[in-house]
Scaffold this motif. Structure first.
Motif, PDB file in Angstrom:
ATOM      1  N   GLN A  81      14.252   0.614 -13.342  1.00  6.50           N
ATOM      2  CA  GLN A  81      14.235  -0.055 -13.416  1.00  6.50           C
ATOM      3  C   GLN A  81      14.613  -1.796 -13.921  1.00  6.50           C
ATOM      4  N   THR A  82      15.294  -2.489 -12.919  1.00  6.14           N
ATOM      5  CA  THR A  82      15.771  -3.462 -14.299  1.00  6.14           C
ATOM      6  C   THR A  82      15.666  -4.495 -14.675  1.00  6.14           C
ATOM      7  N   LEU A  83      15.222  -4.878 -15.767  1.00  5.35           N
ATOM      8  CA  LEU A  83      14.734  -5.513 -16.911  1.00  5.35           C
ATOM      9  C   LEU A  83      14.531  -6.861 -17.486  1.00  5.35           C
ATOM     10  N   PHE A  84      16.730  -6.824 -16.998  1.00  7.36           N
ATOM     11  CA  PHE A  84      16.120  -8.509 -17.636  1.00  7.36           C
ATOM     12  C   PHE A  84      18.585  -7.982 -16.798  1.00  7.36           C
TER      13      PHE A  84
ATOM     14  N   TYR B 220       6.093  15.046  -5.194  1.00 10.66           N
ATOM     15  CA  TYR B 220       6.504  13.400  -6.140  1.00 10.66           C
ATOM     16  C   TYR B 220       5.028  13.119  -6.829  1.00 10.66           C
ATOM     17  N   SER B 221       4.962  12.174  -7.830  1.00 15.41           N
ATOM     18  CA  SER B 221       3.707  11.786  -7.941  1.00 15.41           C
ATOM     19  C   SER B 221       3.866  10.047  -7.907  1.00 15.41           C
ATOM     20  N   PHE B 222       2.421   9.708  -8.051  1.00 12.93           N
ATOM     21  CA  PHE B 222       2.250   8.000  -7.769  1.00 12.93           C
ATOM     22  C   PHE B 222       2.974   7.078  -8.670  1.00 12.93           C
ATOM     23  N   LYS B 223       3.721   8.852  -9.823  1.00  8.26           N
ATOM     24  CA  LYS B 223       4.695   7.303 -10.900  1.00  8.26           C
ATOM     25  C   LYS B 223       5.556   7.128 -11.102  1.00  8.26           C
ATOM     26  N   GLU B 224       6.295   7.592  -9.547  1.00  4.12           N
ATOM     27  CA  GLU B 224       7.851   5.787  -9.551  1.00  4.12           C
ATOM     28  C   GLU B 224       7.181   4.944  -8.833  1.00  4.12           C
ATOM     29  N   ILE B 225       5.834   4.761  -9.102  1.00  2.00           N
ATOM     30  CA  ILE B 225       5.452   3.028  -8.252  1.00  2.00           C
ATOM     31  C   ILE B 225       5.002   2.491  -9.431  1.00  2.00           C
ATOM     32  N   LEU B 226       4.405   3.047 -10.364  1.00  2.00           N
ATOM     33  CA  LEU B 226       3.895   2.690 -11.677  1.00  2.00           C
ATOM     34  C   LEU B 226       5.303   2.519 -12.403  1.00  2.00           C
TER      35      LEU B 226
ATOM     36  N   CYS C 297      11.330  19.529 -13.571  1.00  2.00           N
ATOM     37  CA  CYS C 297       9.885  19.775 -14.251  1.00  2.00           C
ATOM     38  C   CYS C 297       9.490  18.471 -14.645  1.00  2.00           C
ATOM     39  N   ASN C 298      10.345  17.394 -15.166  1.00  2.00           N
ATOM     40  CA  ASN C 298       9.922  16.656 -16.154  1.00  2.00           C
ATOM     41  C   ASN C 298       9.695  15.483 -14.853  1.00  2.00           C
ATOM     42  N   PHE C 299      10.577  15.143 -13.763  1.00  2.00           N
ATOM     43  CA  PHE C 299      10.822  13.964 -12.733  1.00  2.00           C
ATOM     44  C   PHE C 299       9.269  14.645 -11.917  1.00  2.00           C
ATOM     45  N   VAL C 300       9.125  15.590 -11.579  1.00  2.00           N
ATOM     46  CA  VAL C 300       7.882  15.536 -10.836  1.00  2.00           C
ATOM     47  C   VAL C 300       6.769  15.175 -11.625  1.00  2.00           C
ATOM     48  N   CYS C 301       6.894  15.394 -13.007  1.00  2.00           N
ATOM     49  CA  CYS C 301       5.374  15.373 -13.335  1.00  2.00           C
ATOM     50  C   CYS C 301       4.246  14.550 -13.587  1.00  2.00           C
ATOM     51  N   PRO C 302       3.287  13.817 -13.431  1.00  2.00           N
ATOM     52  CA  PRO C 302       2.480  12.331 -13.466  1.00  2.00           C
ATOM     53  C   PRO C 302       2.839  12.042 -14.771  1.00  2.00           C
ATOM     54  N   THR C 303       3.113  12.960 -15.773  1.00  2.00           N
ATOM     55  CA  THR C 303       2.804  12.147 -16.991  1.00  2.00           C
ATOM     56  C   THR C 303       3.499  12.218 -18.341  1.00  2.00           C
ATOM     57  N   CYS C 304       5.205  12.612 -17.679  1.00  2.00           N
ATOM     58  CA  CYS C 304       6.549  12.796 -18.533  1.00  2.00           C
ATOM     59  C   CYS C 304       6.342  11.053 -18.416  1.00  2.00           C
ATOM     60  N   THR C 305       7.095  10.333 -19.592  1.00  2.00           N
ATOM     61  CA  THR C 305       6.733   8.894 -19.299  1.00  2.00           C
ATOM     62  C   THR C 305       8.271   8.375 -20.507  1.00  2.00           C
ATOM     63  N   CYS C 306       9.063   9.647 -20.121  1.00  2.00           N
ATOM     64  CA  CYS C 306      10.471   9.347 -21.351  1.00  2.00           C
ATOM     65  C   CYS C 306      11.268   8.286 -20.315  1.00  2.00           C
TER      66      CYS C 306
ATOM     67  N   VAL D 227       0.833  -1.162  -0.333  1.00  2.00           N
ATOM     68  CA  VAL D 227      -0.239   0.639  -0.044  1.00  2.00           C
ATOM     69  C   VAL D 227       1.197   1.552  -0.034  1.00  2.00           C
ATOM     70  N   TYR D 228       0.661   1.883  -1.226  1.00  2.00           N
ATOM     71  CA  TYR D 228       1.689   3.207  -1.198  1.00  2.00           C
ATOM     72  C   TYR D 228       0.895   4.801  -1.111  1.00  2.00           C
ATOM     73  N   ALA D 229       0.813   5.460  -0.311  1.00  2.00           N
ATOM     74  CA  ALA D 229       0.749   7.173  -0.230  1.00  2.00           C
ATOM     75  C   ALA D 229       1.378   8.376   0.226  1.00  2.00           C
ATOM     76  N   PRO D 230       1.410   9.491  -0.083  1.00  2.00           N
ATOM     77  CA  PRO D 230       1.865  10.806   0.260  1.00  2.00           C
ATOM     78  C   PRO D 230       2.314  10.511   1.500  1.00  2.00           C
TER      79      PRO D 230
END
Ligand code: SF4
Ligand code: SF4
Length: 340
Positions: free
Chosen positions: A71-74, A60-66, A229-238, A23-26
């Motif tokens: 993130q290690t991929l392999f 910061y937004s919830f983005k860092e959970i999703l 600005c990009n790192f706090v943005c919940p919609t920046c996805t790069c 369970v994650y929350a601010p």
């Protein structure tokens, strides 16, 4: 169904949810702020409702959970590749209406933009959302003009009034856990704001000609391309890719994806020494028009959700909302120059 709990009862519900989910929350990170003796509000794992910060916007937004920052991929050796294990549990995320609208933007990019992203999807399928209401607008929010101030796309809604926890549950699988701990059933209607002090107006008649406006030049010197600005943005996805080779065996390592920022040096560098957007004003132009012009052309709604975090965090006091509002004059300027 709506429920009322005392805090102890609701904490029992959280314990029940914790069997299947993290369970994650601010949360408040004491002395973690940008200035001395200031706190940082960002996402972290919680065990009790008392840990959730309701009276401040998270920095910061919830983005860092999703989409984890790194993130290690392999993992790889000379002759084998092993996929990183998926998270053992799902996630329950407490978030506000603008951020729940941001989830729709992340889904559009990672699930509906020409194939599904495998790593995003395997976590996303196990994520549930608990909406936190807003009784008043925070500084720099402009959710009302971006039409993200309301949502009913939640698994549950939660608010605290007079020391009691009120929940509106939409998730059938959670009914038994809520019913077992609640003191009474109660109609619970999500709180949302209907006006913000900060207003934006996005001109309907915008075309890409606006990229030729002089308005962007101002940011060549004002913006210091820090990327905050990009790192706090919940919609920046790069993101960018990194192959890490371990020091004890240089032929073994792991591939990670790591957040990237369109505002920082290197983002548009290409083979042969080329760079598409060298000046900070060009980067600002790209960011603004992506958030409130070209994403909408493709998806039918704006990418920016009006959370105002980019305005909150900018060390140069550059206001994204002001940049949006300047577009109307910029459109006139380019039309006049073109003799239209
Ligand atoms: S936070 Fe401000 S200074 Fe830093 S890159 Fe963004 S607009 Fe530029
Ligand atoms: S661009 Fe700024 S206001 Fe819009 S969603 Fe991103 S951080 Fe929030």
């Amino acid at each position: 169904m709506g429920y009322c709990f005392d805090k102890e009862g609701f904490n029992q519900v959280l314990q029940e949810l914790a069997k299947e989910y993290v369970v994650y929350a601010p949360k408040r990170f004491k002395n973690g702020g940008s200035f001395s003796d200031t706190d940082r509000i960002r996402y972290g794992e919680i065990q009790t409702v008392e840990e959730i910060v309701f009276d401040r916007k998270s920095d910061y937004s919830f983005k860092e959970i999703l989409l984890p920052l790194s993130q290690t991929l392999f993992f790889f050796t000379e002759d084998a590749v092993k996929e990183a294990n998926p998270p053992k549990k799902g996630a329950v995320i407490f978030l506000r209406s603008c951020d729940l609208h941001a989830v729709k933007r992340l889904d559009a990019v990672y699930l509906e933009n020409g194939g599904e992203d495998y790593y995003y999807k395997r976590l996303r399928d196990k994520v549930k959302f608990v909406l936190m209401g807003c009784r008043h607008s925070f500084e720099n929010c402009f959710c009302v003009d971006m039409e993200t101030n309301r949502t009913d796309a939640y698994d549950a809604y939660l608010e605290i009034k007079s020391g009691k926890v009120y929940v509106d549950n939409h998730n059938e699988a959670w009914e038994a856990a809520f019913a077992a701990q609640s003191t009474e059933t109660s109609e619970v209607i999500p709180a949302y704001v209907t006006k913000n002090e900060n207003r934006v107006h996005i001109s309907d008649g915008m075309t890409l000609d606006v990229m030729h406006s002089k308005m962007w030049d101002e940011y060549d010197s004002r913006c210091i391309n820090c990327g905050r600005c990009n790192f706090v943005c919940p919609t920046c996805t790069c993101f960018t890719m990194q192959d890490i080779f371990y020091t004890d065996n240089g032929k073994v390592g792991e591939r990670r994806r790591v957040w990237a920022s369109c505002m920082v040096d290197g983002f548009t560098e290409v083979a042969g020494g080329g760079c598409y957007r060298k000046k900070n004003g060009q980067r600002m132009r790209f960011k603004v028009l992506h958030k409130v012009y070209d994403y909408k052309k493709r998806n039918g709604y704006h990418m920016c959700v009006g959370c105002g975090r980019c305005d909150d965090i900018c060390p140069e006091y550059i206001s994204f909302a002001n940049s949006i509002n300047k577009l109307a004059d910029a459109i006139k300027e380019v039309s006049t120059n073109a003799g239209k």
